[in-house]
Design an enzyme around this catalytic site. Sequence first.
Site, short mmCIF file in Angstrom:
data_model
loop_
_atom_site.label_atom_id
_atom_site.label_comp_id
_atom_site.label_asym_id
_atom_site.label_seq_id
_atom_site.Cartn_x
_atom_site.Cartn_y
_atom_site.Cartn_z
CB THR A 161 58.34 46.70 39.04
OG1 THR A 161 57.89 47.48 37.94
CG2 THR A 161 57.71 45.33 38.98
CG HIS A 217 54.25 48.12 42.81
ND1 HIS A 217 53.29 48.86 43.46
CD2 HIS A 217 54.60 48.86 41.73
CE1 HIS A 217 53.08 49.99 42.80
NE2 HIS A 217 53.86 50.01 41.75
ZN LIG Z 1 61.97 48.52 36.08
#
Ligand SMILES: [Zn+2]
Length: 352
Positions: free
Chosen positions: A45, A48
């Site tokens: 994440t 990203h």
């Molecule tokens: Zn994580």
Amino acid sequence: MPTATMKALRKMRPERGAQLEAVSIPRIGPNEVLVRVRAASICGTDLHIYAWDPWSASRVKPPLTFGHEFCGTVERVGEEVTGVAPGDFVSAEMHVNCGRCHQCRVGQPHVCQNLKIIGIDQDGCFAELVRIPAANIWKVDPAIPEHYAAILDPLGNAVHTVLSGEIAGQTVAVTGCGPIGLMAIAVAKACGCSTVFATEVNPHRRALALQMGADEALNPAETDVVARVRAATGGTGVDVLLEMSGHPAAIHQGFQMLRAGGRASLLGVSSQPVEFDLVADIIFKGATVKGIYGRKMFETWVQMTALLKAGKLKLEPLFSERLALDRFADAFSLLQGGQAEKILFYPNGSPR
Ligand SMILES: [Zn+2]
Ligand SMILES: [Zn+2]
């Protein structure tokens, strides 16, 4: 009196990259805890958010200190906090639930209607200090090593996925061997599954899958993985599918490997809607399909702690670089190149 500041890795603008900034030390409320970050781990994440993909652009509101996988030492607690004290070694559940919605009231806070994620919706742990609601603090058992304590968040994803159905004695396919897929292999083995078939196109990750305990690590770009898994299970298919890739082709292969009556637990997140043969893959198969989000609060944390304390999980192959926070650009480029699985940041100095 000048305001005390700390170092934090921040997304300052809606664009690729991040910056190391001096920011004010967070002020805590009566039910909050300030934690000095010992080690923080980089999640997919965070990649990203760093790259600023469409998902990040729609969700993250700069400026934001990101990072949500960490362990540290409690620095200060709010006046109403009990059960946590300065000096405690802790990690935290970074999904903050509201406590009032329907799901929270029926014991499913991991799918709270008003969920906020620390490190995505509010300032996270790529900093010297992080502010956490006391209810989200998880005291780490002293038997658990510091670098393992830094990755309880993704390990919890793996534990939640594996233990969302029967596992002992079962044959298992793990599609996608990123960090959580790799952890899921170790967890499934620790919980007594019989055989793990892992699929992954990246050769480095296939090698790691074997180190984590997979019986076979198959390359779907070269091998007919569905035929291979069916042959190895006497034509039946596996009892359990753990889908960790979010990739449409892997999802299809996974369901084709799953036996009739089997269980599929899906954690991998696809960037687009995925076309699906509902009739052949689920209905006529009588398959049980589980969507997995986050960790159960706090059942997953209890299970994970028990597995770690018992020495059942050997996670060393996952760890590579351990870096000071100012080496963030190196860390993100190593991860983006698929050359590392888990990189740890040390915002308060080098590893012990
Ligand atoms: Zn994580
Ligand atoms: Zn709620």
